[in-house]
Design a protein around this motif. Structure first.
Motif, short mmCIF file in Angstrom:
data_model
loop_
_atom_site.label_atom_id
_atom_site.label_comp_id
_atom_site.label_asym_id
_atom_site.label_seq_id
_atom_site.Cartn_x
_atom_site.Cartn_y
_atom_site.Cartn_z
N GLN A 53 0.83 -1.20 0.00
CA GLN A 53 0.00 0.00 0.00
C GLN A 53 0.86 1.25 0.00
O GLN A 53 0.56 2.23 -0.70
CB GLN A 53 -0.94 -0.01 1.20
N LEU A 54 1.94 1.25 0.77
CA LEU A 54 2.82 2.41 0.80
C LEU A 54 3.44 2.67 -0.57
O LEU A 54 3.62 3.83 -0.97
CB LEU A 54 3.93 2.20 1.84
N LEU A 55 3.73 1.60 -1.29
CA LEU A 55 4.36 1.76 -2.60
C LEU A 55 3.40 2.29 -3.66
O LEU A 55 3.84 2.67 -4.76
CB LEU A 55 4.94 0.42 -3.07
N THR A 56 2.10 2.33 -3.35
CA THR A 56 1.15 2.89 -4.31
C THR A 56 1.17 4.42 -4.31
O THR A 56 0.80 5.04 -5.31
CB THR A 56 -0.29 2.41 -4.04
N PHE A 57 1.59 5.04 -3.23
CA PHE A 57 1.55 6.50 -3.16
C PHE A 57 2.45 7.17 -4.19
O PHE A 57 2.01 8.13 -4.84
CB PHE A 57 1.89 6.97 -1.74
N PRO A 58 3.68 6.71 -4.39
CA PRO A 58 4.47 7.30 -5.48
C PRO A 58 3.81 7.10 -6.85
O PRO A 58 3.95 7.95 -7.73
CB PRO A 58 5.81 6.55 -5.40
N MET A 59 3.08 6.00 -7.02
CA MET A 59 2.39 5.75 -8.27
C MET A 59 1.32 6.80 -8.51
O MET A 59 1.13 7.29 -9.63
CB MET A 59 1.76 4.35 -8.27
N PHE A 60 0.58 7.16 -7.46
CA PHE A 60 -0.47 8.17 -7.59
C PHE A 60 0.13 9.54 -7.95
O PHE A 60 -0.44 10.29 -8.76
CB PHE A 60 -1.27 8.28 -6.29
N ILE A 61 1.27 9.86 -7.36
CA ILE A 61 1.93 11.13 -7.67
C ILE A 61 2.38 11.15 -9.13
O ILE A 61 2.15 12.13 -9.86
CB ILE A 61 3.14 11.34 -6.74
N PHE A 62 3.00 10.06 -9.57
CA PHE A 62 3.45 9.97 -10.97
C PHE A 62 2.26 10.01 -11.91
O PHE A 62 2.30 10.66 -12.96
CB PHE A 62 4.24 8.68 -11.15
N ALA A 63 1.18 9.32 -11.55
CA ALA A 63 -0.03 9.32 -12.37
C ALA A 63 -0.60 10.73 -12.51
O ALA A 63 -1.03 11.14 -13.59
CB ALA A 63 -1.07 8.39 -11.77
N GLY A 64 -0.61 11.46 -11.39
CA GLY A 64 -1.12 12.83 -11.43
C GLY A 64 -0.33 13.71 -12.38
O GLY A 64 -0.91 14.51 -13.13
N TRP A 65 1.00 13.52 -12.37
CA TRP A 65 1.83 14.30 -13.29
C TRP A 65 1.56 13.93 -14.74
O TRP A 65 1.45 14.81 -15.61
CB TRP A 65 3.31 14.07 -12.97
N LEU A 66 1.43 12.63 -15.03
CA LEU A 66 1.16 12.19 -16.40
C LEU A 66 -0.17 12.75 -16.91
O LEU A 66 -0.27 13.24 -18.04
CB LEU A 66 1.13 10.67 -16.46
N ILE A 67 -1.19 12.66 -16.08
CA ILE A 67 -2.52 13.13 -16.48
C ILE A 67 -2.52 14.64 -16.67
O ILE A 67 -3.07 15.17 -17.64
CB ILE A 67 -3.57 12.70 -15.45
N TYR A 68 -1.89 15.35 -15.73
CA TYR A 68 -1.82 16.82 -15.83
C TYR A 68 -1.09 17.24 -17.10
O TYR A 68 -1.56 18.11 -17.84
CB TYR A 68 -1.10 17.38 -14.60
N ARG A 69 0.04 16.59 -17.38
CA ARG A 69 0.80 16.93 -18.57
C ARG A 69 0.01 16.63 -19.84
O ARG A 69 0.03 17.43 -20.79
CB ARG A 69 2.12 16.15 -18.60
N GLY A 70 -0.68 15.49 -19.86
CA GLY A 70 -1.47 15.15 -21.04
C GLY A 70 -2.58 16.14 -21.30
O GLY A 70 -2.83 16.55 -22.45
N LEU A 71 -3.27 16.55 -20.25
CA LEU A 71 -4.36 17.51 -20.40
C LEU A 71 -3.84 18.89 -20.80
O LEU A 71 -4.49 19.61 -21.55
CB LEU A 71 -5.16 17.61 -19.09
N GLN A 72 -2.65 19.25 -20.30
CA GLN A 72 -2.04 20.51 -20.71
C GLN A 72 -1.70 20.47 -22.20
O GLN A 72 -1.87 21.48 -22.91
CB GLN A 72 -0.77 20.76 -19.89
#
Length: 275
Positions: free
Chosen positions: A250-269
């Protein structure tokens, strides 16, 4: 324990983890899961290369598949060593190469593939985010195969429960009815996530207009499924739960969420910039 057993269990399908053997050589479902997932990814992406505007060519995927396979194995093994059993391997470093003894980490394999993919697309001047999207679409099939292999091996089972579909795994020394958590993950991070990403890739314009978003949604989908299933999955015996009540997975999923947020933000930009 008696109360749990009295609640009834579903019989565990005692499938031999070894498909067949030739002398000292044994072909196992676990290794075939890796091979099957990689071959599906190769077939699926190669089919996409035949379409106009494909983010890579057939030659590219033929070339990268070997590097991807090595990245999964090396990254998965090193990830397990670093994330799950570092002290043990620190005292016995020679055991790191003993992959046949078991011990692979999804997060490590994922990091390995991301690094290998980034290096490959840079060398061949491809669009990392467009290539990443199509790789993300096929990744859940490998997870599906891997979790089914975990189930056949009778490993990574869930916590004791009294649900009507509980199973007693032959590898469990306590012989308690448990959640078949491998099947939960196979369904959530495997089949369902593949269907969602496949439809988004082919039925929307996200891949063309917002490259990186689909890859980000893969990380989100996997992270949510893993985080939730870990509540009913038995934590590693040598680790247990952290002080905050969460498992290492579960702890290892948090960096995944941060990376996912960056990917999605960049794609939408990117989509807004091209609108």
């Amino acid at each position: 324990m008696n109360e749990l057993i009295a609640a009834g269990v579903v019989s565990f399908p005692n499938i031999d983890p070894v498909i067949f053997s030739l002398g000292p050589i044994a072909i196992r479902w676990y290794s075939m899961a890796y091979i099957g997932g990689i071959m599906f990814a190769w077939w699926y992406i190669r089919r996409e290369t035949e379409k106009p505007g494909a983010p890579l060519s057939a030659t590219h995927i033929d070339d990268f598949i070997t590097w991807g396979m090595l990245a999964i194995i090396v990254g998965g093994r090193l990830g397990y060593v670093l994330f799950y059993n570092f002290q043990a391997y620190l005292h016995h470093p020679g055991r790191i190469i003993r992959v046949w003894d078991g011990g692979m980490s999804f997060h490590g394999g994922l990091i390995g593939v991301v690094i290998a993919l980034a290096i490959y697309v840079h060398r061949h001047k491809l669009d990392l985010f467009k290539v990443g999207d199509i790789v993300a679409v096929v990744s859940p099939i490998g997870l599906l195969a891997g979790r089914l292999a975990n189930f056949i091996n009778g490993e990574l089972w869930g916590r004791p429960t009294d649900v009507s579909w509980a199973m007693i795994f032959p590898t469990d020394r306590l012989q308690l009815p448990r959640h078949p958590s491998q099947l939960y993950e196979a369904l959530g991070e495997g089949l369902i996530l593949f269907i969602i990403l496949h439809l988004l890739y082919h039925k929307t314009r996200l891949a063309k207009q917002a490259p990186g978003v689909i890859a980000g949604l893969f990380f989100v989908g996997y992270g949510i499924t893993r985080f939730l299933v870990e509540f009913v999955r038995e934590p590693d015996s040598h680790l247990g739960l952290m002080e905050i009540g969460l498992s290492r997975g579960q702890l290892l999923t948090f960096p995944m969420f941060i990376f996912a947020g960056w990917l999605i933000y960049r794609g939408l930009q990117t989509k807004r910039a091209n609108a």
